[in-house]
Design a protein around this motif. Structure first.
Motif, PDB file in Angstrom:
ATOM      1  N   GLU A   1       0.845  -1.206   0.000  1.00  0.00           N
ATOM      2  CA  GLU A   1       0.000   0.000   0.000  1.00  0.00           C
ATOM      3  C   GLU A   1       0.875   1.249   0.000  1.00  0.00           C
ATOM      4  OE1 GLU A   1      -3.061  -0.001   3.117  1.00  0.00           O
ATOM      5  OE2 GLU A   1      -2.746  -2.177   3.198  1.00  0.00           O
ATOM      6  N   LYS A   2       1.946   1.188   0.787  1.00  0.00           N
ATOM      7  CA  LYS A   2       2.904   2.288   0.890  1.00  0.00           C
ATOM      8  C   LYS A   2       4.287   1.703   1.095  1.00  0.00           C
ATOM      9  CE  LYS A   2      -0.575   5.416   2.622  1.00  0.00           C
ATOM     10  NZ  LYS A   2      -1.686   4.473   2.604  1.00  0.00           N
TER      11      LYS A   2
ATOM     12  N   ASP B   1       4.731  14.447  -6.543  1.00  0.00           N
ATOM     13  CA  ASP B   1       3.803  13.378  -6.926  1.00  0.00           C
ATOM     14  C   ASP B   1       3.570  12.449  -5.735  1.00  0.00           C
ATOM     15  OD1 ASP B   1       3.778  14.537  -9.496  1.00  0.00           O
ATOM     16  OD2 ASP B   1       5.504  13.339 -10.114  1.00  0.00           O
ATOM     17  N   ASN B   2       3.852  11.151  -5.894  1.00  0.00           N
ATOM     18  CA  ASN B   2       3.630  10.175  -4.815  1.00  0.00           C
ATOM     19  C   ASN B   2       4.853   9.996  -3.913  1.00  0.00           C
ATOM     20  OD1 ASN B   2       4.750   8.942  -7.259  1.00  0.00           O
ATOM     21  ND2 ASN B   2       4.709   7.013  -6.126  1.00  0.00           N
ATOM     22  N   PHE B   3       5.893  10.793  -4.123  1.00  0.00           N
ATOM     23  CA  PHE B   3       7.121  10.674  -3.332  1.00  0.00           C
ATOM     24  C   PHE B   3       7.187  11.766  -2.263  1.00  0.00           C
ATOM     25  CE2 PHE B   3       8.130   8.299  -7.112  1.00  0.00           C
ATOM     26  CZ  PHE B   3       8.864   7.222  -6.624  1.00  0.00           C
ATOM     27  N   TYR B   4       7.403  11.339  -1.030  1.00  0.00           N
ATOM     28  CA  TYR B   4       7.536  12.214   0.131  1.00  0.00           C
ATOM     29  C   TYR B   4       8.868  11.881   0.793  1.00  0.00           C
ATOM     30  CZ  TYR B   4       2.496  12.760  -0.487  1.00  0.00           C
ATOM     31  OH  TYR B   4       1.255  13.016  -1.011  1.00  0.00           O
TER      32      TYR B   4
ATOM     33  N   LEU C   1      -2.479   8.703   3.828  1.00  0.00           N
ATOM     34  CA  LEU C   1      -2.661   9.276   2.488  1.00  0.00           C
ATOM     35  C   LEU C   1      -3.554   8.379   1.643  1.00  0.00           C
ATOM     36  CD1 LEU C   1       0.976  10.443   1.665  1.00  0.00           C
ATOM     37  CD2 LEU C   1      -1.001  11.918   1.986  1.00  0.00           C
TER      38      LEU C   1
ATOM     39  N   THR D   1       4.115   3.631  -7.798  1.00  0.00           N
ATOM     40  CA  THR D   1       3.026   4.593  -7.976  1.00  0.00           C
ATOM     41  C   THR D   1       2.269   4.864  -6.672  1.00  0.00           C
ATOM     42  OG1 THR D   1       1.567   2.804  -8.666  1.00  0.00           O
ATOM     43  CG2 THR D   1       2.714   4.022 -10.409  1.00  0.00           C
ATOM     44  N   GLN D   2       2.459   4.031  -5.649  1.00  0.00           N
ATOM     45  CA  GLN D   2       1.829   4.266  -4.356  1.00  0.00           C
ATOM     46  C   GLN D   2       2.659   5.286  -3.562  1.00  0.00           C
ATOM     47  OE1 GLN D   2       3.895   1.807  -5.251  1.00  0.00           O
ATOM     48  NE2 GLN D   2       3.855   0.134  -3.755  1.00  0.00           N
ATOM     49  N   PRO D   3       2.139   5.814  -2.454  1.00  0.00           N
ATOM     50  CA  PRO D   3       2.932   6.750  -1.663  1.00  0.00           C
ATOM     51  C   PRO D   3       4.237   6.125  -1.155  1.00  0.00           C
ATOM     52  CG  PRO D   3       0.622   6.886  -1.048  1.00  0.00           C
ATOM     53  CD  PRO D   3       0.763   5.693  -1.953  1.00  0.00           C
TER      54      PRO D   3
ATOM     55  N   GLN E   1       8.516  16.865  -1.439  1.00  0.00           N
ATOM     56  CA  GLN E   1       7.372  16.130  -1.954  1.00  0.00           C
ATOM     57  C   GLN E   1       7.215  16.389  -3.444  1.00  0.00           C
ATOM     58  OE1 GLN E   1       3.619  17.189  -2.666  1.00  0.00           O
ATOM     59  NE2 GLN E   1       3.635  15.088  -3.437  1.00  0.00           N
TER      60      GLN E   1
END
Length: 192
Positions: free
Chosen positions: A39-40, A166-169, A192, A69-71, A164
């Protein structure tokens, strides 16, 4: 399931324990299929950039990470590996964030170790977090501020405390070691 990336870096168990305290199941893994289906994904980090990147490349995980593509959350070294390059070992990193990682000057003031607050914060990662709240840092290298910077801290000079895109933090500090503030930031990511 939350996948905590196992690579040539430490601190995975601290992150796993923090995720568990927030009520989420996790697994520490370097299995590409598990990472792709999680999921992440969290890239924890205490270590050295060149050897960490070497491990990721040997396992083909560099390409896996770039295509997730996930967080995804990079922590400390994990954040630095998501940048363009690092002066640590003159290392080309994953190039997710358009900023370079440099060593703090001067030598006698590094590493930056201890609690520090933010000069600015924005975005989903920092919901219910104020600029005067403190997080725990331990690092000798920093990511320069860029358009992807969502939190700034000042130590010798202003640097990206979080990024941050897109989906990258990513956080330069260790949310898993940053008491209530860190747990709020980790909770924000996990929800998220």
């Amino acid at each position: 399931m939350i996948a905590i990336l196992k690579y040539n870096a430490g601190n995975s168990l601290s992150v796993e324990n923090a995720v568990k305290r927030l009520g989420y199941e996790s697994v520490i893994t370097d299995d590409p299929d598990v990472l792709k289906n999680a999921e992440k994904v969290i890239l924890p980090g205490v270590g050295e950039a060149a050897s960490a990147m070497e491990y990721l490349k040997e396992k083909g995980l560099d390409e896996v990470i770039k295509n997730l593509t996930q967080p995804v959350l990079g922590i400390c070294l994990g954040m630095q590996l998501l940048c363009e390059s690092s002066e640590e070992g003159d290392t080309e990193t994953l190039r997710i964030f358009k900023t370079k990682v440099k060593k703090f000057p001067p030598e006698d003031l590094v590493p930056h170790t201890g609690w520090n607050n933010f000069t600015s914060v924005k975005g989903k990662l920092f919901e219910n977090v104020e600029t005067d709240e403190n997080c725990y840092f331990v690092h000798s290298y920093y990511a320069e501020p860029s358009e992807e910077t969502v939190a700034v801290t000042d130590y010798i000079l202003p640097f990206s405390a979080a990024l941050q895109k897109d989906n990258f933090y990513a956080t330069q500090f260790h949310p898993e070691k940053s008491a209530d503030t860190g747990m709020q930031i980790l909770k924000n990511f996990l929800s998220l």
